[in-house]
Design a protein around this motif. Structure first.
Motif, short mmCIF file in Angstrom:
data_model
loop_
_atom_site.label_atom_id
_atom_site.label_comp_id
_atom_site.label_asym_id
_atom_site.label_seq_id
_atom_site.Cartn_x
_atom_site.Cartn_y
_atom_site.Cartn_z
N TYR C 134 126.03 2.00 -72.04
CA TYR C 134 125.54 3.40 -72.06
C TYR C 134 124.23 3.53 -71.29
O TYR C 134 124.13 4.30 -70.33
CB TYR C 134 125.35 3.84 -73.51
N THR C 137 124.75 2.74 -67.41
CA THR C 137 125.58 3.64 -66.59
C THR C 137 124.97 5.04 -66.50
O THR C 137 125.16 5.74 -65.51
CB THR C 137 127.03 3.74 -67.12
N ILE C 138 124.24 5.44 -67.56
CA ILE C 138 123.63 6.78 -67.51
C ILE C 138 122.62 6.85 -66.36
O ILE C 138 122.39 7.92 -65.78
CB ILE C 138 122.97 7.14 -68.87
N LEU C 140 123.03 5.56 -63.49
CA LEU C 140 123.74 5.71 -62.21
C LEU C 140 124.05 7.16 -61.91
O LEU C 140 124.64 7.49 -60.89
CB LEU C 140 125.05 4.91 -62.26
N GLY C 141 123.68 8.06 -62.84
CA GLY C 141 123.90 9.47 -62.59
C GLY C 141 125.28 9.97 -63.01
O GLY C 141 125.68 11.08 -62.67
N LEU C 142 126.02 9.17 -63.76
CA LEU C 142 127.32 9.62 -64.29
C LEU C 142 127.10 10.74 -65.31
O LEU C 142 126.06 10.79 -65.97
CB LEU C 142 128.04 8.47 -64.99
N ALA C 143 128.08 11.63 -65.47
CA ALA C 143 127.99 12.69 -66.47
C ALA C 143 127.99 12.07 -67.86
O ALA C 143 128.65 11.05 -68.10
CB ALA C 143 129.15 13.65 -66.31
N THR C 144 127.23 12.67 -68.78
CA THR C 144 127.08 12.12 -70.13
C THR C 144 128.43 11.89 -70.81
O THR C 144 128.62 10.89 -71.50
CB THR C 144 126.22 13.06 -71.00
N GLU C 145 129.39 12.81 -70.61
CA GLU C 145 130.69 12.66 -71.29
C GLU C 145 131.38 11.37 -70.84
O GLU C 145 131.97 10.66 -71.65
CB GLU C 145 131.62 13.84 -70.98
N TYR C 146 131.32 11.08 -69.52
CA TYR C 146 131.96 9.87 -69.03
C TYR C 146 131.24 8.63 -69.56
O TYR C 146 131.87 7.65 -69.95
CB TYR C 146 131.99 9.86 -67.50
N VAL C 147 129.92 8.70 -69.57
CA VAL C 147 129.13 7.56 -70.07
C VAL C 147 129.48 7.30 -71.53
O VAL C 147 129.68 6.15 -71.94
CB VAL C 147 127.61 7.84 -69.92
N LEU C 150 132.95 5.77 -71.74
CA LEU C 150 132.92 4.41 -71.21
C LEU C 150 132.28 3.46 -72.23
O LEU C 150 132.81 2.37 -72.50
CB LEU C 150 132.10 4.40 -69.92
#
Lengths: 176, 176, 176
Positions: C134, C137-138, C140-147, C150
């Protein structure tokens, strides 16, 4: 008991008392913003694991002395923090007992041991002794550092004496 | 179990439920500023020790009745405090259960007994009953003192009846 | 274990982790104002009781998978809440462990089982793994829902793998 749970147990013992102190005193929990406490515990655990994997065991006496030092140190920190935010002496002494003993109680409950606290040895009462020393000597105008050292030494001394001479406080005439 | 641990156990039982209630409700912990609670517990413990040293034992029934009175009293205090800061009925009822039962749970966990709460007798449910009585009668416009008395009496009555007639709520058809 | 205590135990398991998370983070306890959590737990318990009274038992594997899903879900919620109020990564990971594991620890302590946490299986460490996923990956700029998905999948996957292949992390060379 093996594996990662040991680390969790060590962390619970190390920060459990201070966490409950801060919750009850409505202060920010001490390891929340300053993660150095967590790293310190991780280091201590890694050193212990390393040591235990080279030598077969840690002598029981050494463990008890470490427990006594932790007890005295945490108890003083509890009293000091409570007084620093203006709590009455009685509350400060109780926060000392809580901070000193609670970590060990969590450890013993999780590991399904009878808490050392309840075994009849002088344990909680050494924190009370240290707390009384603290709250009384601070009134004499001694510098806080000396008061803290004196209080910690009192707790530690009484605890070590209790271990060495098997001091027990009998409150019941008839054993249950 | 002997020695000073008994006093710690008594204190944990006496103030544990209210402490967890105040922490969860984010209210100042009730014994923090007003140390009279601590002195009251000390007195109760000293009287018990004195009594136990003159007589060999406290009759089991008396202990259970004391536990039931404590349960009913703490449960009402939990409901009342939660409602007084504007909590919903459901939350207030749960705070009643927590305040009433939690002290005893701490005691049983520390003393390594199976918590009374889990033994199948009507225990937590008596607090829920008292909580429902409280939250519903207060809506009828009754004075708070009467509502508190009524709620406490309901909890106590149901608990004593459960003890007297061994009322058990079976939720499973097949015992595990 | 029968009777109403089962419901209390289920509630403690379900909301215990989140409650201790909110207390430590000094946030309003999540079920205090929004009672839908309590109703959700009541529904889950009623369905379980209904199911258990029609069938004799819930397969052990199903229980363990439910526990693993709960672990992964609560761990992610813990990390997310800590980060959302600006806590450092290390603290967020620990809040994930606390939220994920604490409910189960309460359940095991009350039911007098050795906490799953301490049994040597990969348990707490799966929450740490999910927490690291968590917090990294957060960035890396991924959207919170995907993080969140994941991280939850990572925890769940590692926990299920640990169950399936009996993965154990030996920290001691010599068993105690």
């Amino acid at each position: 008991m093996d594996g990662f749970g040991v680390i969790v147990l060590a962390a619970a013992t190390g920060i459990g008392g201070g966490t409950i102190r801060d919750l009850i005193l409505d202060q920010p929990v001490f390891w929340l913003h300053d993660t150095s406490y967590i790293y310190a515990i991780l280091c201590a655990v890694l050193i212990s694991i390393f040591w235990l994997n080279r030598h077969e065991n840690i002598p029981r006496t050494l463990l008890q002395i470490a427990d006594a030092i932790g007890l005295a140190f945490f108890a003083v920190m509890g009293v000091q923090k409570a007084l620093s935010i203006g709590m009455p002496d009685m509350t400060a002494i109780i926060m000392g007992v809580l901070t000193g003993c609670f970590g060990g109680v969590i450890r013993d409950v999780l590991a399904r041991e009878i808490p050392l606290l309840l075994k009849g040895e002088l344990y909680a009462i050494t924190c009370i002794f240290g707390g009384i020393v603290y709250t009384q000597t601070i009134k004499l105008g001694l510098a806080t550092e000396y008061v803290m050292l004196l209080s910690m030494a009192s707790t530690l001394f009484l605890r070590l004496a209790a271990m060495r001479y098997n001091l027990v406080l009998h409150v019941f005439k008839y054993p249950n």
